[in-house]
Write an enzyme that holds these catalytic residues in place. Structure first.
Site, mmCIF file in Angstrom:
data_model
loop_
_atom_site.group_PDB
_atom_site.id
_atom_site.type_symbol
_atom_site.label_atom_id
_atom_site.label_comp_id
_atom_site.label_asym_id
_atom_site.label_seq_id
_atom_site.Cartn_x
_atom_site.Cartn_y
_atom_site.Cartn_z
ATOM 1 N N GLY A 248 -56.163 44.753 -40.666
ATOM 2 C CA GLY A 248 -56.508 43.927 -42.509
ATOM 3 C C GLY A 248 -57.175 43.189 -41.828
ATOM 4 N N ARG B 142 -57.946 51.280 -40.561
ATOM 5 C CA ARG B 142 -57.575 51.699 -40.077
ATOM 6 C C ARG B 142 -56.951 52.548 -39.942
ATOM 7 N NH1 ARG B 142 -53.623 46.908 -41.385
ATOM 8 N NH2 ARG B 142 -54.428 46.648 -43.894
ATOM 9 N N ASP C 1 -49.989 42.911 -35.741
ATOM 10 C CA ASP C 1 -49.139 43.608 -35.524
ATOM 11 C C ASP C 1 -49.275 44.826 -34.673
ATOM 12 O OD1 ASP C 1 -48.476 43.960 -37.561
ATOM 13 O OD2 ASP C 1 -46.264 43.485 -37.724
ATOM 14 N N THR D 118 -54.034 37.818 -39.198
ATOM 15 C CA THR D 118 -54.103 38.793 -40.359
ATOM 16 C C THR D 118 -53.174 37.311 -41.722
ATOM 17 O OG1 THR D 118 -51.897 39.612 -41.396
ATOM 18 C CG2 THR D 118 -51.331 38.921 -39.676
ATOM 19 N N ASP E 112 -51.037 37.798 -43.107
ATOM 20 C CA ASP E 112 -49.072 37.793 -43.518
ATOM 21 C C ASP E 112 -48.722 36.851 -42.578
ATOM 22 O OD1 ASP E 112 -50.142 39.889 -45.095
ATOM 23 O OD2 ASP E 112 -49.949 41.299 -43.242
ATOM 24 N N ASP F 190 -46.678 37.028 -39.864
ATOM 25 C CA ASP F 190 -46.143 38.107 -39.584
ATOM 26 C C ASP F 190 -45.865 38.196 -38.136
ATOM 27 O OD1 ASP F 190 -47.997 39.789 -39.805
ATOM 28 O OD2 ASP F 190 -46.578 41.241 -40.531
ATOM 29 N N ARG G 161 -47.486 42.195 -46.896
ATOM 30 C CA ARG G 161 -46.635 43.235 -46.559
ATOM 31 C C ARG G 161 -44.685 42.932 -46.903
ATOM 32 N NH1 ARG G 161 -49.462 46.923 -41.588
ATOM 33 N NH2 ARG G 161 -51.159 46.266 -42.929
HETATM 34 P P1 ADP Z 1 -52.404 45.132 -38.347
HETATM 35 O O1 ADP Z 1 -53.560 45.202 -36.566
HETATM 36 O O2 ADP Z 1 -52.954 44.623 -39.085
HETATM 37 O O3 ADP Z 1 -51.038 45.214 -38.359
HETATM 38 P P2 ADP Z 1 -52.700 48.370 -38.628
HETATM 39 O O4 ADP Z 1 -51.025 48.453 -38.430
HETATM 40 O O5 ADP Z 1 -52.723 48.973 -39.945
HETATM 41 O O6 ADP Z 1 -52.702 46.742 -39.190
HETATM 42 O O7 ADP Z 1 -52.256 48.294 -36.680
HETATM 43 C C1 ADP Z 1 -53.863 48.157 -36.632
HETATM 44 C C2 ADP Z 1 -54.496 49.856 -35.874
HETATM 45 O O8 ADP Z 1 -53.851 49.603 -34.768
HETATM 46 C C3 ADP Z 1 -54.172 51.411 -36.461
HETATM 47 O O9 ADP Z 1 -55.176 51.649 -37.501
HETATM 48 C C4 ADP Z 1 -54.405 51.439 -35.115
HETATM 49 O O10 ADP Z 1 -55.132 52.259 -34.990
HETATM 50 C C5 ADP Z 1 -53.766 50.750 -33.809
HETATM 51 N N1 ADP Z 1 -51.988 50.777 -33.873
HETATM 52 C C6 ADP Z 1 -50.761 50.671 -34.909
HETATM 53 N N2 ADP Z 1 -49.681 51.415 -34.325
HETATM 54 C C7 ADP Z 1 -49.886 51.938 -33.556
HETATM 55 C C8 ADP Z 1 -49.455 52.578 -32.038
HETATM 56 N N3 ADP Z 1 -48.447 52.812 -32.216
HETATM 57 N N4 ADP Z 1 -50.253 52.672 -30.722
HETATM 58 C C9 ADP Z 1 -51.831 52.835 -31.244
HETATM 59 N N5 ADP Z 1 -52.184 52.334 -31.951
HETATM 60 C C10 ADP Z 1 -51.743 51.897 -32.856
HETATM 61 O O1 F6P Z 2 -51.993 43.014 -43.339
HETATM 62 C C1 F6P Z 2 -52.527 42.392 -43.930
HETATM 63 C C2 F6P Z 2 -53.006 43.120 -45.575
HETATM 64 O O2 F6P Z 2 -53.476 42.679 -46.967
HETATM 65 C C3 F6P Z 2 -50.860 42.667 -45.730
HETATM 66 O O3 F6P Z 2 -51.022 41.796 -46.724
HETATM 67 C C4 F6P Z 2 -51.381 44.355 -47.605
HETATM 68 O O4 F6P Z 2 -49.949 44.475 -47.383
HETATM 69 C C5 F6P Z 2 -52.203 45.036 -46.560
HETATM 70 O O5 F6P Z 2 -53.003 44.350 -45.690
HETATM 71 C C6 F6P Z 2 -53.062 45.942 -47.624
HETATM 72 O O6 F6P Z 2 -53.800 46.681 -46.622
HETATM 73 P P1 F6P Z 2 -55.434 47.077 -47.085
HETATM 74 O O7 F6P Z 2 -56.423 46.660 -47.249
HETATM 75 O O8 F6P Z 2 -54.905 48.307 -46.249
HETATM 76 O O9 F6P Z 2 -54.508 47.726 -48.730
#
Ligand code: ADP
Ligand code: F6P
Length: 320
Positions: free
Chosen positions: A12, A73, A104, A126, A128, A130, A172
């Site tokens: 995000g 993502r 994360d 982020t 969040d 978190d 989230r």
């Molecule tokens: P954020 O970084 O904001 O928490 P996401 O949870 O969507 O957002 O994670 C971002 C990207 O990190 C994912 O779209 C993916 O490409 C990568 N990622 C997440 N989990 C894994 C994993 N278990 N192994 C490898 N890459 C990962």
């Molecule tokens: O991680 C940031 C965040 O904005 C969360 O607060 C929310 O749950 C999520 O991303 C929304 O994701 P997307 O923009 O993919 O719908």
């Protein structure tokens, strides 16, 4: 010795990501390193969308929301075979190290790349807030400003109509945006994942306030806990008090970063490049008690953020 560093933003988007990219690029260039930007996070790494960056490429972006490199993502990055392709794309350009700016999920991607031999450091960004290993994430304070300004506006109208207002806030699975914005906006009720209650109990609490002659009030709720539109109808039916629900949604992710996020991004990004050059990998940057620090990504992923939730909850309870 590290001669070329890549940088990407992932997951995000958050206000301040541009300031972080800028800090990484300028710090690297000043230290004699060639800098590269990867478009759209791990997706761009896999698709080989890598371009050289100079100082001019990152000028005029410190004040901009979103991320000029783009983000994504990209769940396919969980597959090792795709990460091997990504690493090969970096190797083709002799890029020795990578800075990952994200939440994360992005940390997991960075940790996995690092365990496959790539020098990798992550910066927490982020809305969040978190992430373990840092008191604050880049983007959190800007999102709080946006949320509080929005709640202030909702207060104007709900007060004028003697209504109950429900406001759904992002995060989230984390209630921090809800908790801090409820304190700053003086909200009368707060529900976060840690304090989720049955809707019948919400009505009992509302009735107590109504019996004290309170005519209008605001309930803030973290996303994914209730269907807030249905909850509003339920509360209206049970209390006989007009109730409206607002889902703030993606407005919370946008906008020009506040000063705190710009400064935090600048401090963290400059530090990230320096620790990479000193040979660190698999590390995540944080701010703890106002000091910029680094710690092990894997360890930070295995812990749950405490973040003084109980302190904020107590404060909020006393003032609601
Ligand atoms: P954020 O970084 O904001 O928490 P996401 O949870 O969507 O957002 O994670 C971002 C990207 O990190 C994912 O779209 C993916 O490409 C990568 N990622 C997440 N989990 C894994 C994993 N278990 N192994 C490898 N890459 C990962
Ligand atoms: O991680 C940031 C965040 O904005 C969360 O607060 C929310 O749950 C999520 O991303 C929304 O994701 P997307 O923009 O993919 O719908």
């Amino acid at each position: 010795m590290i001669k070329k560093i890549g940088v990407l933003t992932s997951g995000g988007d958050a206000p301040g990501m541009n300031a972080a990219i800028r800090g990484v690029v300028i710090t690297g260039i000043k230290l004699g390193i060639e800098m590269f930007g990867i478009k759209n996070g791990f997706l761009g790494l896999y698709e080989n969308r890598i371009q050289k960056l100079n100082v001019l490429n990152v000028s005029n972006i410190i004040n901009k929301g979103g991320t000029f490199l783009g983000t994504s993502r990209f769940p396919k990055f969980k597959k090792k075979v795709n990460r091997i392709i990504a690493i090969k794309n970096l190797q083709k350009k002799n890029i020795d190290a990578l800075v990952v700016i994200g939440g994360d999920g992005s940390y997991v991607g960075a940790q996995k790349l690092s365990s496959m031999g790539l020098s990798c450091v992550s910066i927490p960004s982020t809305i969040d807030n978190d992430i373990v290993g840092t008191d604050y994430t880049i983007g959190y304070y800007t999102a709080l400003e946006t949320i509080v300004k929005s709640i202030d506006k909702i207060r104007d109208t709900s007060y004028s109509h003697n209504r109950i207002a429900i406001v759904e806030i992002m995060g989230r699975k984390c209630g921090h945006l809800t908790l801090l914005s409820s304190i700053a906006a003086g909200c009368e009720f707060l529900i976060i994942p840690e304090t989720k209650i049955e809707k019948e109990k919400i009505v009992i609490n509302i009735m107590k306030k109504l019996n004290k002659n309170k005519k209008s009030f605001i309930i803030v709720i973290t996303e994914n806990l209730y269907n807030v539109k249905n909850l509003a109808k339920y509360i209206e039916k049970k209390t006989k008090k007009e109730t409206r629900a607002t889902i703030l949604g993606h407005v919370q992710r946008g906008g020009s970063p506040v000063v705190y996020d710009r400064v935090l991004a600048t401090r963290m990004s400059s530090y990230a490049v320096k620790i990479l050059i000193h040979g660190w990998s698999g590390r995540c940057i944080g701010i703890r008690n106002e000091k910029i620090v680094h710690s092990d990504i894997e360890k930070s992923l295995n812990k749950r953020k405490k973040n003084s939730t109980q302190y904020w909850l107590n404060l909020s309870k006393k003032l609601c």
